[in-house]
Design a protein around this motif. Structure first.
Motif, PDB file in Angstrom:
ATOM      1  N   GLY A 147      57.027  37.259  -4.958  1.00  0.00           N
ATOM      2  CA  GLY A 147      57.488  38.433  -4.214  1.00  0.00           C
ATOM      3  C   GLY A 147      57.021  38.409  -2.773  1.00  0.00           C
ATOM      4  O   GLY A 147      56.818  37.338  -2.187  1.00  0.00           O
ATOM      5  N   GLU A 167      57.656  42.829  -6.164  1.00  0.00           N
ATOM      6  CA  GLU A 167      58.279  41.782  -6.965  1.00  0.00           C
ATOM      7  C   GLU A 167      59.506  42.362  -7.635  1.00  0.00           C
ATOM      8  O   GLU A 167      59.795  43.552  -7.469  1.00  0.00           O
ATOM      9  N   HIS A 200      52.862  35.946  -9.744  1.00  0.00           N
ATOM     10  CA  HIS A 200      53.902  36.924  -9.372  1.00  0.00           C
ATOM     11  C   HIS A 200      54.634  36.390  -8.157  1.00  0.00           C
ATOM     12  O   HIS A 200      54.000  35.955  -7.199  1.00  0.00           O
TER      13      HIS A 200
END
Ligand code: BTN
Length: 231
Positions: free
Chosen positions: A202, A217, A200
């Protein structure tokens, strides 16, 4: 560190495996410390390079509540950071419990819960690069106290200092100290690998008392209880 049962052995495969193997004989609050490990283990499937000159040890907590495992690791990461600060190096915690200096890792913590019969134990392993050389392959990612200070340090004193810091932890203010040492991560662009290996992209927006984080994210904000971050 008088209240700990210290076992010092020159070499072994892994202090984690030693404690696991001798779980019944070892008393609560044992520390197993090795000068070098042939098969040091890191989190997940990682190996942990453990040549002579580093501090490699595991602590055994018997019959602790399993939910306490997080607080024990939190306390050790704070204890390692405070110890390093005494050497004037600016150490910080990379969630959940890696200890970094700038963008390089200097220490790692591994916690394992072992349930045997009706007894639950936690084995917490700590690896700290003190005077040891750093594998060439890890040079961009890892550092040692020797590299940071230009001097060699006593491994035994490092162990004593970490254990004394641990013993003097005020559990009421632990989260505050842990989050103060972890704040560097907040709001910067990072990658998070979750427990199923998904990546992910972010920012960490918040760090909570139970060790979880709020991660923002593109698709929104999520809470992660575990995982690892790539800077
Ligand atoms: C990590 O960051 O991946 C955790 C590293 C933990 C390394 C220590 S060294 C002492 C103990 N024995 C091991 O085999 N591993 C831990």
């Amino acid at each position: 560190m008088n209240n700990w049962n210290i076992i010092h052995i020159d070499e072994m495969n892994s202090t984690m495996d030693y404690v696991r193997k001798h779980l019944f004989e070892l008393p609560n609050k044992s520390v197993v410390w090795a000068d070098m490990q042939h098969r040091g283990r890191g989190r997940g499937k990682n190996t942990w390079s453990s040549p002579k000159g580093g501090l490699w040890f595991s602590t055994l907590f018997k019959n602790e509540d399993v939910s306490d495992a997080w607080h024990i690791t939190m306390a050790f990461s704070v204890a390692v950071v405070s110890t390093l600060k005494k050497y004037f190096v600016d150490a910080w915690i990379k969630w959940p419990n890696d200890v970094y200096i700038k963008n390089k890792k200097i220490a790692g913590i591994l916690v394992e819960n072992v349930i045997k019969g009706n007894q639950t134990s936690q084995i917490v392993g700590i690896g700290l690069n003190v005077n040891n050389s750093i594998d060439e392959a890890l040079e961009d990612k890892a550092t040692s106290l020797l590299q940071q200070t230009g001097e060699k340090h006593s491994i035994k004193s490092m162990l004593t200092m970490i254990m004394n810091e641990y013993d003097s932890i005020d559990w009421e203010t632990l989260y505050e100290r842990w989050s103060q040492s972890s704040f560097r991560l907040l709001y910067t662009n990072v990658k998070l690998i979750d427990v199923i290996g998904e990546i992910h992209k972010g920012k960490v927006m918040n760090l909570f008392e139970d060790g979880s984080i709020e991660f923002k994210e593109e698709s929104g904000e999520k809470i992660f209880k575990a995982g690892s971050l790539i800077l």
